[in-house]
Write a protein that holds these residues in place. Structure first.
Motif, short mmCIF file in Angstrom:
data_model
loop_
_atom_site.label_atom_id
_atom_site.label_comp_id
_atom_site.label_asym_id
_atom_site.label_seq_id
_atom_site.Cartn_x
_atom_site.Cartn_y
_atom_site.Cartn_z
N PRO A 1 19.51 -15.19 -37.37
CA PRO A 1 19.12 -16.60 -37.19
C PRO A 1 19.81 -17.23 -35.97
O PRO A 1 21.01 -17.04 -35.74
N GLY A 2 19.04 -17.99 -35.20
CA GLY A 2 19.59 -18.67 -34.05
C GLY A 2 18.54 -19.52 -33.37
O GLY A 2 17.39 -19.59 -33.81
N LYS A 3 18.94 -20.18 -32.27
CA LYS A 3 18.04 -21.06 -31.53
C LYS A 3 18.15 -20.79 -30.04
O LYS A 3 19.23 -20.43 -29.53
N VAL A 4 17.03 -20.96 -29.34
CA VAL A 4 17.07 -20.96 -27.88
C VAL A 4 17.56 -22.34 -27.45
O VAL A 4 16.93 -23.36 -27.74
N VAL A 5 18.70 -22.37 -26.75
CA VAL A 5 19.33 -23.65 -26.42
C VAL A 5 19.25 -23.99 -24.93
O VAL A 5 19.62 -25.09 -24.52
N HIS A 6 18.76 -23.04 -24.13
CA HIS A 6 18.67 -23.28 -22.68
C HIS A 6 17.64 -22.30 -22.12
O HIS A 6 17.47 -21.20 -22.64
N GLU A 7 16.98 -22.71 -21.03
CA GLU A 7 15.91 -21.88 -20.49
C GLU A 7 15.77 -22.12 -18.99
O GLU A 7 15.86 -23.25 -18.52
N THR A 8 15.56 -21.04 -18.23
CA THR A 8 15.26 -21.12 -16.80
C THR A 8 14.10 -20.16 -16.53
O THR A 8 13.69 -19.41 -17.43
N PRO A 9 13.56 -20.13 -15.32
CA PRO A 9 12.52 -19.15 -15.01
C PRO A 9 13.00 -17.71 -15.08
O PRO A 9 12.18 -16.78 -15.10
N MET A 10 14.32 -17.47 -15.16
CA MET A 10 14.87 -16.12 -15.21
C MET A 10 15.21 -15.67 -16.62
O MET A 10 15.12 -14.48 -16.93
N TYR A 11 15.61 -16.59 -17.50
CA TYR A 11 16.11 -16.17 -18.81
C TYR A 11 16.06 -17.31 -19.81
O TYR A 11 15.93 -18.48 -19.45
N GLN A 12 16.15 -16.94 -21.10
CA GLN A 12 16.43 -17.88 -22.17
C GLN A 12 17.82 -17.57 -22.71
O GLN A 12 18.25 -16.42 -22.74
N LEU A 13 18.52 -18.62 -23.14
CA LEU A 13 19.84 -18.45 -23.72
C LEU A 13 19.75 -18.74 -25.22
O LEU A 13 19.37 -19.85 -25.62
N ILE A 14 20.08 -17.73 -26.02
CA ILE A 14 20.03 -17.86 -27.47
C ILE A 14 21.44 -18.08 -27.99
O ILE A 14 22.38 -17.39 -27.60
N GLN A 15 21.60 -19.05 -28.89
CA GLN A 15 22.85 -19.24 -29.61
C GLN A 15 22.58 -18.96 -31.09
O GLN A 15 21.64 -19.49 -31.67
N TYR A 16 23.42 -18.12 -31.69
CA TYR A 16 23.20 -17.71 -33.08
C TYR A 16 23.97 -18.61 -34.04
O TYR A 16 25.06 -19.10 -33.75
N SER A 17 23.36 -18.83 -35.18
CA SER A 17 23.94 -19.72 -36.18
C SER A 17 25.16 -19.07 -36.83
O SER A 17 25.13 -17.89 -37.18
N PRO A 18 26.23 -19.83 -37.02
CA PRO A 18 27.44 -19.24 -37.61
C PRO A 18 27.23 -18.88 -39.08
O PRO A 18 26.42 -19.50 -39.78
N SER A 19 27.97 -17.88 -39.54
CA SER A 19 27.91 -17.51 -40.95
C SER A 19 29.28 -17.64 -41.61
O SER A 19 29.46 -17.24 -42.76
N THR A 20 30.24 -18.20 -40.87
CA THR A 20 31.58 -18.45 -41.39
C THR A 20 31.90 -19.94 -41.22
O THR A 20 31.33 -20.60 -40.34
N GLU A 21 32.79 -20.46 -42.04
CA GLU A 21 33.14 -21.88 -41.96
C GLU A 21 33.94 -22.21 -40.71
O GLU A 21 33.85 -23.31 -40.18
N GLU A 22 34.73 -21.26 -40.25
CA GLU A 22 35.48 -21.43 -39.00
C GLU A 22 35.11 -20.30 -38.05
O GLU A 22 34.72 -19.21 -38.47
N VAL A 23 35.24 -20.60 -36.75
CA VAL A 23 34.92 -19.61 -35.72
C VAL A 23 36.04 -19.62 -34.67
O VAL A 23 36.78 -20.61 -34.54
#
Length: 625
Positions: free
Chosen positions: A252-274
């Protein structure tokens, strides 16, 4: 002891005897497969099935020819370029001297005598005990290659021929070492293609299957072959078995940024602290990013999230005509921009960075540019998966960097990008027996169903490459090895000197890697000046990386001596550890900075109103063709 005259004292008698054996073997095979049926006189119902399957195959082929004829375009690459390449290859091939010819025939006669001697002169006798044949090869391990004297002779003669041809290359005088290696690779590719296992008439397993099914396997195999010809790519796995975001690339995650070269995916945490310092992964743009996110059990991305890391992954766009002017600078700028975007998004000063394969090569250049600009502290640590910076010992891919190969790339890049199917074919050639001919036999000759195998699905999910960048990469890095020459290359207006890089670094190499050989990966240690932890993992370019702890597979080696200067010395003093190297890596990452924060706000992408995410992972770019 028989008083019969030795049939091999005269070569002509040997060939005559072989033809007799072939006839006996054919009748024996028919007799085994259809007891009580005359081998050359199938009954009427069987004749009808054979005729029907033959007509089906003919119809399929004629339809395919008509279909392809309608697609012929004036823009097709000029075939004379390929003829010129083949002609130049022919001129590089060695002439066979008489001494080598005589040795071959002498060895052949000895081999024939030895093999037939194993059958005690009882040709066609099918005993339970397989004879002990002088040459072994996994392509011929089926008992049907072993127990029939004709097929034993066929494959043993082939293996002898292969040995002779490859040894001829070794005996060549006056040929530069790199050219000899290229020739050795070419000869092996041809020899692999000529294996009797690749042809229905000389493969007893295929012959038996054909008799069992009355040719239905060949009908099914032809359908597979025509489908592959239409898509221009060899199929390794069931094309309908996997769907992105459903049963592959599902973390699970979201695309949080995008350019003509790439998309940047950030994944959802599964722990309370990181961990406070986030991780960004730069996968190679030669392949899709989800090699690191196959299924939950194999996914490095999911595992890293579970270890308490905030994980970002770049999903590169497959090149199209809009990227015809893209060069290496654009990929370096993309890495620089990604690092800054993550720092700004999470309000942190640093990131951990991973570069896999060519993206690791690029990460090295990115770090050198940051160091030159006095901004190296933006990266807390750098990890390299099977990545090279020094290409002197780059292995078998060096066979594809001469002027003929560059000309071929130019000929195939009319719209400014190289179709990923050509790169896939190149990588398949590096392991032709396993990745080409094995599938020709199974898919085309035996007509078997495709397996559902996620790794092979990913391997066939190709990406296109910007032609201008790819040509520069081959010439400037592989051929001229300029990356390790201080200030020989520049990117984004900044000269590159790897010796300026002092970021703490973790380097992983694969013991059996044929794309980025361990000896080549090791050399990164000779160019960076910061602390480096080198890990030699079991297996190769993919399985050596994608080896989760729960699999219990392979092993890795660590040598804690800081004064080791060669890979050979590293191996001699290394300690072997069973299983995955991933736990060693995360322990090393935590040793760089163990501070943690709450997994809230933008650490949980899309969870707050102000966080305008673009779409769910794995995003659009990974699905674009």
């Amino acid at each position: 002891m028989s008083d019969t005259k030795d049939p091999f004292s005269d070569p002509t008698q040997a060939f005559s005897k072989l033809f007799d054996l072939q006839d006996e073997a054919a009748q024996s095979i028919f007799g085994q497969m259809m007891p009580g049926v005359a081998p050359k006189m199938p009954d009427l119902s069987e004749a009808g099935a054979w005729a029907k399957n033959a007509a089906t195959m003919q119809s399929m082929w004629l339809s395919f020819q008509a279909e392809q004829a309608a697609k012929i375009s004036k823009e097709m690459p000029d075939p004379t370029r390929w003829m010129a390449y083949l002609d130049s290859f022919h001129k590089r091939m060695p002439m066979v001297d008489m001494a080598a010819q005589q040795q071959f025939w002498g060895d052949s006669m000895s081999m024939w005598k030895g093999v037939l001697g194993q059958f005690g002169g009882q040709f066609g006798d099918n005993s339970d005990a397989a004879p002990e044949l002088p040459r072994k090869d996994k392509r011929f391990r089926d008992e049907r290659w072993q127990n029939n004297p004709v097929f034993a002779l066929i494959h043993q003669t082939y293996l002898l021929m292969a040995e002779q041809l490859e040894s001829m290359v070794d005996r060549l005088d006056g040929v530069e070492p790199d050219k000899k290696e290229q020739l050795r690779f070419s000869v092996k590719a041809v020899v692999d293609a000529l294996s009797p296992s690749n042809f229905a008439a000389t493969n007893p397993v295929v012959l038996e299957r054909t008799l069992e099914t009355k040719g239905e396997n060949l009908v099914k195999g032809m359908q597979h072959m025509l489908d592959d010809m239409r898509r221009g790519q060899l199929t390794h796995t069931d094309p309908d078995a996997f769907t992105l975001g459903e049963n592959i690339a599902v973390t699970p995650g979201k695309v949080v940024h995008e350019t003509p070269m790439y998309q940047l995916i950030q994944y959802s945490p599964s722990t309370e602290e990181v961990l406070e310092v986030p991780l960004v992964i730069f996968p190679p743009w030669i392949n899709r990013f989800y090699i690191l996110d196959l299924d939950p059990e194999k996914s490095f991305i999911r595992w890293a999230v579970e270890q308490g890391l905030t994980v970002f992954v770049v999903s590169w766009k497959s090149a199209d005509a809009s990227m015809k002017d893209v060069v290496w600078d654009d990929y370096i700028r993309s890495q620089l921009e990604t690092i800054d975007h993550i720092r700004g998004r999470l309000k942190v000063p640093q990131v951990h960075a991973i570069g896999y394969c060519v993206a690791g090569t690029t990460l090295a250049a990115t770090l050198a540019i940051l160091a030159r600009r006095g901004e190296q502290d933006k990266v807390k640590s750098a990890t390299f998966f099977t990545a090279q910076v020094d290409f002197e010992k780059a292995g078998e891919l060096l066979h594809f960097i001469d002027d003929n190969q560059v000309a071929a790339i130019e000929a195939l890049s009319g719209e400014g990008y190289l179709d990923g199917r050509y790169m896939a074919a190149t990588f398949n050639l590096l392991r032709g027996t396993d990745l080409i001919w094995n599938y020709v036999v199974n898919n085309y000759l035996l007509g078997e169903d495709y397996p559902a195998f996620d790794l092979l699905h990913w391997n066939g999910d190709v990406t296109n490459l910007p032609a201008k960048w790819h040509k520069d990469y081959i010439q400037e890095l592989y051929r001229d090895n300029r990356l390790v020459k201080p200030d020989s290359l520049s990117a984004d207006g900044t000269p590159i000197d790897l010796s300026l890089v002092s970021v703490p670094t973790y380097v992983q190499a694969g013991k059996e890697d044929h794309i980025a050989p361990a000896e080549s990966v090791w050399r990164l240690r000779e160019h960076f000046t910061g602390p480096i932890r080198f890990v030699l993992a079991g297996s190769g370019h993919i399985a050596g990386v994608v080896n989760p702890p729960d699999s219990g597979k392979y092993q890795y080696w660590i040598n804690e001596d800081p004064d080791v200067t060669t890979l050979e010395a590293f191996r001699e003093g290394a300690t072997e550890h069973p299983g995955s190297w991933w736990p060693d890596w995360i322990k090393w990452v935590r040793s760089q900075d163990s501070k943690t924060v709450k997994a809230s706000g933008k650490r949980k992408p899309g969870s707050i109103k102000s966080d305008k995410v673009i779409e769910d992972a794995p995003g659009r770019y990974v699905a674009a063709r």
